[in-house]
Motif scaffolding. Structure first.
Motif, PDB file in Angstrom:
ATOM      1  N   ILE A  69       0.919  -1.128   0.225  1.00  0.00           N
ATOM      2  CA  ILE A  69      -0.335  -0.278  -0.398  1.00  0.00           C
ATOM      3  C   ILE A  69       0.950   1.056   0.015  1.00  0.00           C
ATOM      4  CG2 ILE A  69      -1.821   0.871   1.188  1.00  0.00           C
ATOM      5  CD1 ILE A  69      -2.763  -1.214   1.368  1.00  0.00           C
TER       6      ILE A  69
ATOM      7  N   GLU B 265      -5.840  -5.388  -6.525  1.00  0.00           N
ATOM      8  CA  GLU B 265      -5.187  -5.213  -7.480  1.00  0.00           C
ATOM      9  C   GLU B 265      -5.527  -3.437  -7.143  1.00  0.00           C
ATOM     10  OE1 GLU B 265      -1.818  -5.035  -6.344  1.00  0.00           O
ATOM     11  OE2 GLU B 265      -1.765  -7.092  -6.286  1.00  0.00           O
ATOM     12  N   ILE B 266      -6.756  -2.927  -7.999  1.00  0.00           N
ATOM     13  CA  ILE B 266      -6.950  -1.455  -8.581  1.00  0.00           C
ATOM     14  C   ILE B 266      -8.078  -0.859  -7.521  1.00  0.00           C
ATOM     15  CG2 ILE B 266      -9.521  -0.648 -10.391  1.00  0.00           C
ATOM     16  CD1 ILE B 266      -6.918  -1.655 -11.319  1.00  0.00           C
TER      17      ILE B 266
ATOM     18  N   VAL C 106      -9.645   0.373   0.637  1.00  0.00           N
ATOM     19  CA  VAL C 106      -8.767  -0.429   0.742  1.00  0.00           C
ATOM     20  C   VAL C 106      -9.011  -1.856   1.564  1.00  0.00           C
ATOM     21  CG1 VAL C 106      -6.716  -1.137   2.389  1.00  0.00           C
ATOM     22  CG2 VAL C 106      -6.327   1.244   0.728  1.00  0.00           C
TER      23      VAL C 106
ATOM     24  N   LEU D 202      -0.080   1.614 -10.289  1.00  0.00           N
ATOM     25  CA  LEU D 202      -0.371   0.168 -10.257  1.00  0.00           C
ATOM     26  C   LEU D 202       0.955  -0.929 -11.718  1.00  0.00           C
ATOM     27  CD1 LEU D 202      -1.233  -1.991  -8.753  1.00  0.00           C
ATOM     28  CD2 LEU D 202      -2.522  -1.919 -10.396  1.00  0.00           C
TER      29      LEU D 202
ATOM     30  N   ILE E  30      -9.228  -5.868   0.645  1.00  0.00           N
ATOM     31  CA  ILE E  30      -9.547  -6.498   1.748  1.00  0.00           C
ATOM     32  C   ILE E  30     -10.088  -7.772   0.964  1.00  0.00           C
ATOM     33  CG2 ILE E  30      -9.038  -7.642   3.685  1.00  0.00           C
ATOM     34  CD1 ILE E  30      -7.730  -4.491   4.176  1.00  0.00           C
TER      35      ILE E  30
ATOM     36  N   LEU F 179       2.630   1.977  -3.294  1.00  0.00           N
ATOM     37  CA  LEU F 179       1.113   2.399  -4.574  1.00  0.00           C
ATOM     38  C   LEU F 179       0.314   3.559  -3.967  1.00  0.00           C
ATOM     39  CD1 LEU F 179      -1.427  -1.157  -4.854  1.00  0.00           C
ATOM     40  CD2 LEU F 179       0.031  -0.125  -6.522  1.00  0.00           C
ATOM     41  N   GLN F 180       0.909   4.080  -2.688  1.00  0.00           N
ATOM     42  CA  GLN F 180       0.567   5.375  -2.354  1.00  0.00           C
ATOM     43  C   GLN F 180       1.550   6.584  -3.332  1.00  0.00           C
ATOM     44  OE1 GLN F 180       1.027   6.021   1.645  1.00  0.00           O
ATOM     45  NE2 GLN F 180      -1.140   5.683   2.067  1.00  0.00           N
TER      46      GLN F 180
ATOM     47  N   GLY G 198      -3.082   3.792   4.590  1.00  0.00           N
ATOM     48  CA  GLY G 198      -4.184   3.329   3.719  1.00  0.00           C
ATOM     49  C   GLY G 198      -5.383   2.411   3.856  1.00  0.00           C
ATOM     50  N   LEU G 199      -5.433   2.309   5.573  1.00  0.00           N
ATOM     51  CA  LEU G 199      -7.260   1.625   6.097  1.00  0.00           C
ATOM     52  C   LEU G 199      -7.803   2.980   6.152  1.00  0.00           C
ATOM     53  CD1 LEU G 199      -4.672  -0.660   8.979  1.00  0.00           C
ATOM     54  CD2 LEU G 199      -6.433  -1.168   6.570  1.00  0.00           C
TER      55      LEU G 199
ATOM     56  N   LEU H 197      -6.898  -1.964  -3.821  1.00  0.00           N
ATOM     57  CA  LEU H 197      -6.278  -1.147  -4.103  1.00  0.00           C
ATOM     58  C   LEU H 197      -4.946  -0.171  -4.063  1.00  0.00           C
ATOM     59  CD1 LEU H 197      -3.723  -4.317  -2.046  1.00  0.00           C
ATOM     60  CD2 LEU H 197      -5.770  -3.097  -1.160  1.00  0.00           C
ATOM     61  N   LYS H 198      -4.910   0.418  -5.420  1.00  0.00           N
ATOM     62  CA  LYS H 198      -4.437   1.181  -5.854  1.00  0.00           C
ATOM     63  C   LYS H 198      -5.676   2.423  -5.577  1.00  0.00           C
ATOM     64  CE  LYS H 198      -2.081   4.264  -8.385  1.00  0.00           C
ATOM     65  NZ  LYS H 198      -1.186   5.003  -7.960  1.00  0.00           N
TER      66      LYS H 198
END
Lengths: 114, 135
Positions: free
Chosen positions: A59, B27-28, B57, A67, B61, A62-63, B51-52, B30-31
């Motif tokens: 994460i 993945e998308i 996110v 991607l 998960i 990714l910030q 990110g949480l 999370l990005k």
């Protein structure tokens, strides 16, 4: 990319590989007829811990990165598995594994300078 | 009808397809979550903990966890030496999804690198899956 972030990418991919190996180890231990529950729990908890580290560093990366830039680096996991497997199982790397690993490395190098 | 649907759903190829699609979606998500919570000024942002705060996110998960169950269901019926190479299709779907859904500008050089990674994965897939199964 700075050396610090290159290092983080290496760490996150290594965590992913270590998590997979530890998880499989935990399952193998639990499949035995007699096993130490403490031993299985420690191995399983270690797998979860390294997977969690992999997830959060992912994460964080990714910030900062696209991607489509970051994702191909995950191909390194296959190379690491091949190296770790060859080391632990004392097997020689086959020509196919070597050629494939070189092609993956060239691909990652191309992505990293894109 | 329900039996037919159930038989279709437990088919390992269907499970593998769902796994690949959910893996790409994760993945998308999370990005999207990472982009929404990015704070480059913060020295500890590399830990990803911030990110949480993003709902994306959490969707990521969830998609990852469901995808893991699909993967386990796949491996019950398909050997790793087959499932692993086919699962690598995610290395095509993720960049395509980045281009389509995230509007990421992917240069020809990056496409070239992605293609080489994919080619390399196709070459090593079978021996690597055998090694992983032995580990």
């Amino acid at each position: 990319m700075t050396p610090f972030f290159a290092f983080l990418i290496f760490i996150t991919v290594s965590c992913f590989v270590a998590g997979q190996i530890l998880l499989k180890h935990a399952v193998d231990i639990m499949a035995r007829e007699r096993y130490s529950r403490l031993h299985a729990t420690i191995v399983f908890a270690s797998a979860i811990a390294v997977f969690a580290a992999n997830f959060f560093i992912n994460i964080g990366l990714l910030q900062r990165f696209d991607l489509s830039y970051f994702f191909p680096f995950q191909g390194m996991s296959v190379i690491l598995i091949a190296i770790v497997g060859a080391y632990l199982l004392k097997e020689r790397l086959t020509l196919r594994l070597t050629i494939g690993s070189i092609i993956i490395s060239v691909g990652i190098a191309l992505v990293s300078v894109s | 009808m329900t039996g037919l649907l159930r038989r279709w759903f437990v088919n390992p190829w269907v499970q593998l397809s769902i796994c690949v699609i959910l893996g790409t979606a994760a993945e998308i998500f999370l990005k999207l979550g990472a982009a929404a919570t990015a704070d480059p000024e913060n020295n500890w942002s590399w830990t990803g903990l911030t990110g949480l705060r993003s709902i994306w996110v959490w969707w990521g998960i969830l998609a990852s966890v469901v995808s893991l169950f699909n993967w386990l269901a796949t491996l019950r019926k398909l050997p790793l030496t087959i499932a692993f190479p086919v699962g690598n299709i995610v290395h095509i779907l993720v960049p395509l999804s980045c281009w389509i859904f995230l509007d990421e500008a992917i240069t020809p050089r990056r496409w070239g690198g992605i293609a080489l990674v994919l080619l390399g994965l196709m070459i090593v897939a079978k021996p690597a899956a055998s090694l992983e199964a032995k580990l």
